[in-house]
Design a protein around this motif. Structure first.
Motif, PDB file in Angstrom:
ATOM      1  N   ILE A 179       0.857  -1.188   0.000  1.00 17.10           N
ATOM      2  CA  ILE A 179       0.000   0.000   0.000  1.00 17.10           C
ATOM      3  C   ILE A 179       0.890   1.234   0.000  1.00 17.10           C
ATOM      4  O   ILE A 179       1.669   1.450   0.930  1.00 17.10           O
ATOM      5  CB  ILE A 179      -0.933   0.033   1.222  1.00 17.10           C
ATOM      6  N   VAL A 180       0.800   2.008  -1.062  1.00 16.64           N
ATOM      7  CA  VAL A 180       1.532   3.271  -1.155  1.00 16.64           C
ATOM      8  C   VAL A 180       0.514   4.396  -1.058  1.00 16.64           C
ATOM      9  O   VAL A 180      -0.482   4.402  -1.784  1.00 16.64           O
ATOM     10  CB  VAL A 180       2.322   3.377  -2.477  1.00 16.64           C
ATOM     11  N   ILE A 181       0.763   5.323  -0.152  1.00 17.73           N
ATOM     12  CA  ILE A 181      -0.163   6.437   0.013  1.00 17.73           C
ATOM     13  C   ILE A 181       0.543   7.762  -0.223  1.00 17.73           C
ATOM     14  O   ILE A 181       1.747   7.888  -0.042  1.00 17.73           O
ATOM     15  CB  ILE A 181      -0.836   6.446   1.406  1.00 17.73           C
ATOM     16  N   LEU A 207      -5.973  12.512   0.301  1.00 15.30           N
ATOM     17  CA  LEU A 207      -5.371  11.207   0.545  1.00 15.30           C
ATOM     18  C   LEU A 207      -5.521  10.333  -0.698  1.00 15.30           C
ATOM     19  O   LEU A 207      -6.636  10.133  -1.194  1.00 15.30           O
ATOM     20  CB  LEU A 207      -6.032  10.535   1.753  1.00 15.30           C
ATOM     21  N   PHE A 208      -4.413   9.812  -1.188  1.00 14.19           N
ATOM     22  CA  PHE A 208      -4.397   8.899  -2.335  1.00 14.19           C
ATOM     23  C   PHE A 208      -3.863   7.557  -1.845  1.00 14.19           C
ATOM     24  O   PHE A 208      -2.789   7.489  -1.236  1.00 14.19           O
ATOM     25  CB  PHE A 208      -3.501   9.436  -3.444  1.00 14.19           C
ATOM     26  N   ILE A 209      -4.597   6.474  -2.121  1.00 12.27           N
ATOM     27  CA  ILE A 209      -4.228   5.143  -1.651  1.00 12.27           C
ATOM     28  C   ILE A 209      -4.108   4.208  -2.850  1.00 12.27           C
ATOM     29  O   ILE A 209      -5.117   3.823  -3.453  1.00 12.27           O
ATOM     30  CB  ILE A 209      -5.268   4.583  -0.662  1.00 12.27           C
ATOM     31  N   ILE A 216       2.524   7.565  -7.672  1.00 14.23           N
ATOM     32  CA  ILE A 216       2.429   6.291  -6.948  1.00 14.23           C
ATOM     33  C   ILE A 216       2.977   5.154  -7.800  1.00 14.23           C
ATOM     34  O   ILE A 216       3.686   4.264  -7.292  1.00 14.23           O
ATOM     35  CB  ILE A 216       0.979   6.027  -6.514  1.00 14.23           C
ATOM     36  N   ASN A 217       2.679   5.141  -9.084  1.00 17.05           N
ATOM     37  CA  ASN A 217       3.193   4.087  -9.962  1.00 17.05           C
ATOM     38  C   ASN A 217       4.717   4.111 -10.011  1.00 17.05           C
ATOM     39  O   ASN A 217       5.377   3.062  -9.985  1.00 17.05           O
ATOM     40  CB  ASN A 217       2.616   4.243 -11.363  1.00 17.05           C
TER      41      ASN A 217
END
Length: 225
Positions: A179-181, A207-209, A216-217
């Motif tokens: 999980i990358v936030i 917040l991006f999960i 994030i990629n």
């Protein structure tokens, strides 16, 4: 409208009424009236220009940003006056979300500022149980430990709607292993010897999960699993 005469946010002249700025709104919220919570006193927003990482706004007003805690590190606030003109722009420039990440090392070294909001990105390496918020049975808080690409770790605490967003993600993705936030417009505070980044209030924080976004990629591609 002369789109070639754009002023960057860091170069605005607060004494001039002829500024034209081009920005993207990346967060906005309403502030209620002190006398009547059902009335809106003002609409606040955070904007970014192409230098910081759309709208065309002509003849806005600018005033000093004297808030004790600043959501952006800029000495001015933008105001809309009776002659301010706003035009939709189709030029999608710069970072779409306007992220400006603070390195975990600068947080641990205590060089990161506590009076300005920060953006952080990291992988959840440890997640604590949710804790019911004192005096309110409907909301919780949850802390977790994030690790960056250089193996530095910090703590993040999510409150209220942000904790619910994270818990909802866990319930819908029970088999996820990484999980990358991203916590955007977070607030840094030290408690004892540990730094915590938490969401601000008024729903300013984003917040991006594990979202399918470039930041994030890219983090996942570089993060050792």
């Amino acid at each position: 409208m002369d789109f070639n005469n754009i002023t960057m946010l860091n170069d605005v002249d607060v004494k001039s009424y002829n500024n034209i700025i081009r920005v993207r709104i990346i967060s906005w919220w309403k502030l209620p009236s002190k006398n009547n919570a059902d009335e809106t006193y003002s609409i606040e927003m955070i904007v970014v220009d192409e230098q910081g990482s759309c709208l065309i706004i002509k003849s806005p007003t600018f005033g000093p940003n004297t808030a004790t805690f600043k959501y952006v590190d800029n000495r001015h606030k933008i105001g809309f006056y009776y002659n301010t003109k706003i035009t939709q722009s189709d030029d999608l420039f710069g970072s779409f979300y306007g992220f400006s990440f603070t390195g975990f090392k600068s947080i641990l070294d205590k060089t990161a500022r506590e009076d300005v909001s920060i953006d952080v990105i990291g992988s959840v390496v440890r997640c604590f149980d949710r804790v019911k918020k004192a005096g309110d049975n409907n909301y919780y808080k949850r802390s977790m430990e994030l690790e960056d690409l250089e193996n530095h770790c910090i703590y993040v605490t999510l409150w209220d709607e942000y904790e619910k967003q994270f818990s909802d993600y866990l319930s819908k993705h029970p088999d996820v292993t990484t999980i990358v936030i991203v916590l955007q417009f977070g607030r840094l505070k030290w408690f004892g010897a540990k730094p915590y980044v938490s969401n601000a209030f008024n729903n300013v924080t984003r917040l991006f999960i594990n979202d399918d976004i470039n930041e994030i990629n890219s983090f996942k591609q570089r993060y050792p699993i």
